[in-house]
Design a protein around this motif. Structure first.
Motif, mmCIF file in Angstrom:
data_model
loop_
_atom_site.group_PDB
_atom_site.id
_atom_site.type_symbol
_atom_site.label_atom_id
_atom_site.label_comp_id
_atom_site.label_asym_id
_atom_site.label_seq_id
_atom_site.Cartn_x
_atom_site.Cartn_y
_atom_site.Cartn_z
ATOM 1 N N ARG A 165 14.945 9.753 5.712
ATOM 2 C CA ARG A 165 13.795 8.813 4.484
ATOM 3 C C ARG A 165 13.175 8.466 5.565
ATOM 4 O O ARG A 165 11.933 8.308 4.757
ATOM 5 N N LEU A 166 13.395 7.812 6.831
ATOM 6 C CA LEU A 166 12.270 7.578 7.449
ATOM 7 C C LEU A 166 11.136 8.082 7.349
ATOM 8 O O LEU A 166 9.477 7.685 7.788
ATOM 9 N N ARG A 167 11.130 9.841 7.994
ATOM 10 C CA ARG A 167 10.512 10.890 7.699
ATOM 11 C C ARG A 167 9.896 10.801 7.373
ATOM 12 O O ARG A 167 8.188 11.526 7.324
ATOM 13 N N GLN A 168 10.181 11.068 6.185
ATOM 14 C CA GLN A 168 9.358 11.174 4.814
ATOM 15 C C GLN A 168 8.631 9.746 4.218
ATOM 16 O O GLN A 168 7.103 10.211 4.319
ATOM 17 N N MET A 169 8.790 8.871 4.528
ATOM 18 C CA MET A 169 8.735 7.323 3.979
ATOM 19 C C MET A 169 7.403 7.108 5.184
ATOM 20 O O MET A 169 6.184 6.619 5.009
ATOM 21 N N ARG A 170 7.077 7.665 6.317
ATOM 22 C CA ARG A 170 5.865 7.979 7.633
ATOM 23 C C ARG A 170 5.270 8.547 7.109
ATOM 24 O O ARG A 170 4.089 8.633 7.999
ATOM 25 N N ASP A 171 5.077 9.771 6.243
ATOM 26 C CA ASP A 171 4.416 10.846 6.367
ATOM 27 C C ASP A 171 3.169 10.032 5.564
ATOM 28 O O ASP A 171 2.504 9.289 5.082
ATOM 29 N N PRO A 172 1.915 10.883 6.222
ATOM 30 C CA PRO A 172 0.645 9.565 6.799
ATOM 31 C C PRO A 172 -0.135 9.882 4.774
ATOM 32 O O PRO A 172 -0.817 8.956 4.704
ATOM 33 N N ASP A 173 0.087 11.774 4.315
ATOM 34 C CA ASP A 173 -0.109 10.974 2.415
ATOM 35 C C ASP A 173 1.071 10.088 2.304
ATOM 36 O O ASP A 173 0.143 9.320 1.298
ATOM 37 N N VAL A 174 2.214 9.834 2.575
ATOM 38 C CA VAL A 174 3.046 9.105 1.772
ATOM 39 C C VAL A 174 1.954 7.791 2.090
ATOM 40 O O VAL A 174 2.751 6.461 0.805
ATOM 41 N N VAL A 175 2.504 7.223 3.131
ATOM 42 C CA VAL A 175 1.953 5.879 3.275
ATOM 43 C C VAL A 175 0.277 5.984 2.811
ATOM 44 O O VAL A 175 0.905 4.410 2.355
ATOM 45 N N LYS A 176 -0.503 6.591 2.515
ATOM 46 C CA LYS A 176 -1.635 6.136 2.529
ATOM 47 C C LYS A 176 -1.889 5.547 0.795
ATOM 48 O O LYS A 176 -2.059 5.202 0.253
ATOM 49 N N LEU A 177 -0.339 6.386 0.347
ATOM 50 C CA LEU A 177 -0.154 6.642 -1.487
ATOM 51 C C LEU A 177 1.273 5.217 -1.980
ATOM 52 O O LEU A 177 1.096 4.528 -2.578
ATOM 53 N N ARG A 178 2.042 5.365 -0.709
ATOM 54 C CA ARG A 178 2.693 3.999 -1.236
ATOM 55 C C ARG A 178 2.862 3.712 0.477
ATOM 56 O O ARG A 178 4.315 3.864 0.372
ATOM 57 N N PRO A 179 2.413 2.236 0.595
ATOM 58 C CA PRO A 179 2.291 1.859 1.481
ATOM 59 C C PRO A 179 3.714 0.771 1.986
ATOM 60 O O PRO A 179 3.925 0.008 3.252
ATOM 61 N N TYR A 180 4.223 0.487 1.045
ATOM 62 C CA TYR A 180 4.672 -0.518 0.820
ATOM 63 C C TYR A 180 6.042 -0.504 0.801
ATOM 64 O O TYR A 180 6.833 0.549 -0.066
ATOM 65 N N TRP A 181 7.566 -1.001 1.612
ATOM 66 C CA TRP A 181 8.138 -0.749 1.879
ATOM 67 C C TRP A 181 9.298 -1.867 0.760
ATOM 68 O O TRP A 181 9.182 -3.118 1.598
ATOM 69 N N GLN A 182 9.980 -1.629 0.059
ATOM 70 C CA GLN A 182 11.466 -2.388 -1.218
ATOM 71 C C GLN A 182 12.785 -2.712 0.315
ATOM 72 O O GLN A 182 13.835 -1.439 0.066
ATOM 73 N N TYR A 183 13.547 -3.619 0.482
ATOM 74 C CA TYR A 183 14.619 -3.445 0.978
ATOM 75 C C TYR A 183 15.184 -3.207 -0.499
ATOM 76 O O TYR A 183 15.404 -4.235 -1.405
ATOM 77 N N LEU A 184 16.774 -2.888 -0.071
ATOM 78 C CA LEU A 184 17.735 -2.293 -1.630
ATOM 79 C C LEU A 184 19.219 -2.609 -0.920
ATOM 80 O O LEU A 184 19.784 -2.061 -0.054
#
Length: 481
Positions: A165-184
């Motif tokens: 998940r960390l690798r997916q979430m840190r993808d530059p395109d993902v970070v650009k569009l979805r830069p906020y992380w929420q703890y669940l």
């Protein structure tokens, strides 16, 4: 367990000859487009976080995904006697089952975990593999059976899931569009006894690069089922937020370090050894494993292992010296901060601290350049030792512009487990001038891979060319014209 007598020297030499002729270029040309397409596969999956009811790869349905499998496969096995033998980021590089010292048994455990992740198996399926391996190897494990099975299975599945998940979430395109992380809290299942602080963190929204995540990215303790999802600016608005939250201030609790017996301060809500980001070292770049005892050369040149194949005969050292090029770079001043030496090495490759690169050498082979090459197994800089960082610029020059590149094999005994031997494939870069003798070695084996720096002598006025000569063994891959 293996010894050198189990190997045929002629067979090893033949394999080295084959390795010297083979290059991945043709295969890479054929697969490049397929690999590029595969790299896109699953990258859009993180965008499914948009729908609360369809969060990607929720562990309860055991949906495998590529990044999780990649994380599990890249690990090298590490024999351990106790769970304290491997902590924090060590798990990004090593596959560990506490108390298992047999390498073959560890390899089968790793295969069973990968199979479970690939095929969506549950703990009951893994229990069958556990019982089979215990019977096959006669393992006298500690603890109750069901607890050991669940610990091994869930720790590996959950940490690999979050690393993916960390690798997916840190993808530059993902970070650009979805830069906020929420703890669940309770992302993969609802715990029977929720941890209070984990409940308090539920719904917390922080920027993706907030330092808070460095110690709080889940799982945060044994059997922790918490997770993280990405959010867009629109998601933030729907939650009634105008921006990210403020990171909570950790309450630090004094505890006795079970490894050292010393009093340390531990963040509340985080189990001992869990205050790290699973997958961080792996995701940030190609980092070497710190699975072996640090084999860096001592002033006497002891590499704790011996080369076992001699194929090509090196030219006399006197001839090599007669046509040697003087180093362009100079040694650094002693007494500098240890990271300054590492930064200078990295700059030679156009990198900053924290970056990594798969670099192609003069012979067409690839090695990993990373500041992790200068980290000891305990995480400290190797350059903290006086004399170990001064030659960092010259070390980089030896790799970038060597006199010779040698491919070989050396025998490495495990100092922790007498009788256990690994064969490491070595790639050695030799560079000399009349005033300096230096080599760098990169190696890979079943239990680890990484870089070993070796200097002929720490006495700048009298380089030990005889020692350099002993490193010119195996197959000569490349020689300066």
């Amino acid at each position: 367990m293996s010894t050198i007598e189990d190997w045929s020297t002629d067979a090893v030499a033949a394999l080295v000859e084959l390795a010297a002729r083979w290059t991945p270029d043709a295969l890479a040309e054929t697969l490049s487009q397929a690999m590029e397409l595969a790299a896109w596969s699953g990258r859009d999956a993180v965008f499914l976080d948009e729908d609360d009811a369809a969060a990607f790869a929720v562990e309860s349905v055991r949906q495998p995904f590529r990044e999780q499998i990649d994380f599990l496969r890249q690990k090298r096995i590490k024999p351990t006697k106790y769970w304290l033998d491997a902590l924090k980021g060590d798990h990004d590089r090593s596959f560990v089952v506490a108390g298992v010292t047999d390498t073959a048994m560890l390899e089968e455990f790793q295969a069973a975990i990968i199979d479970a992740a690939q095929n969506g198996k549950y703990v009951d399926d893994f229990a069958k593999d556990f019982d089979r391996l215990v019977a096959k190897y006669g393992w006298d494990y500690r603890g109750e059976r069901n607890w050991r099975i669940r610990t091994i299975f869930e720790t590996n599945i959950r940490t690999s899931f979050m690393a993916g998940r960390l690798r997916q979430m840190r993808d530059p395109d993902v970070v650009k569009l979805r830069p906020y992380w929420q703890y669940l809290h309770g992302d993969s299942r609802t715990p029977r006894v929720p941890r209070k602080l984990h409940l308090d963190w539920h719904g917390l929204v922080l920027m993706w690069d907030d330092p808070w995540w460095e110690k709080h990215f889940p799982p945060n303790d044994w059997f922790c089922s918490c997770g993280v999802r990405t959010l867009s600016r629109r998601d933030l608005t729907r939650l009634g937020k105008s921006g990210p939250d403020e990171a909570p201030i950790d309450a630090l609790l004094p505890i006795l370090d079970p490894g050292t017996g010393q009093m340390i301060m531990q963040p509340a809500g985080i189990g001992y050894g869990w205050d790290y980001m699973p997958g961080d070292l792996w995701e940030r770049g190609l980092v070497p494993s710190a699975l072996l005892e640090d084999p860096a050369a001592t002033p006497s040149g002891d590499l704790r292992g011996r080369s076992i194949v001699r194929i090509d005969q090196p030219e006399p050292m006197a001839d090599l010296l007669a046509k040697a090029r003087p180093f362009k770079r100079s040694p650094m001043q002693p007494g500098l901060p240890p990271e300054d030496y590492v930064a200078e090495f990295m700059r030679a490759f156009g990198l900053d601290l924290g970056q990594a690169q798969l670099w192609q050498d003069a012979a067409g082979g690839h090695i990993t350049i990373s500041d992790q090459l200068f980290r000891s197994p305990n995480g400290r800089w190797k350059t903290e030792k006086r004399g170990h960082g001064d030659y960092a610029p010259l070390l980089a020059e030896a790799i970038l512009d060597p006199d010779e590149i040698w491919l070989g094999v050396r025998e490495v005994p495990d100092v922790r487990f007498p009788g256990v031997v690994d064969l490491m494939v070595t790639r050695r870069y030799v560079r000399v001038d009349p005033d300096t003798a230096l080599f760098s070695m990169f190696e890979i084996g079943r239990r680890g891979w990484g870089g070993v720096t070796g200097y002929a002598s720490f006495n700048r006025s009298k380089p030990d060319f005889r020692h350099i000569d002993t490193q010119r063994v195996g197959k000569l891959l490349w020689k300066r014209k």
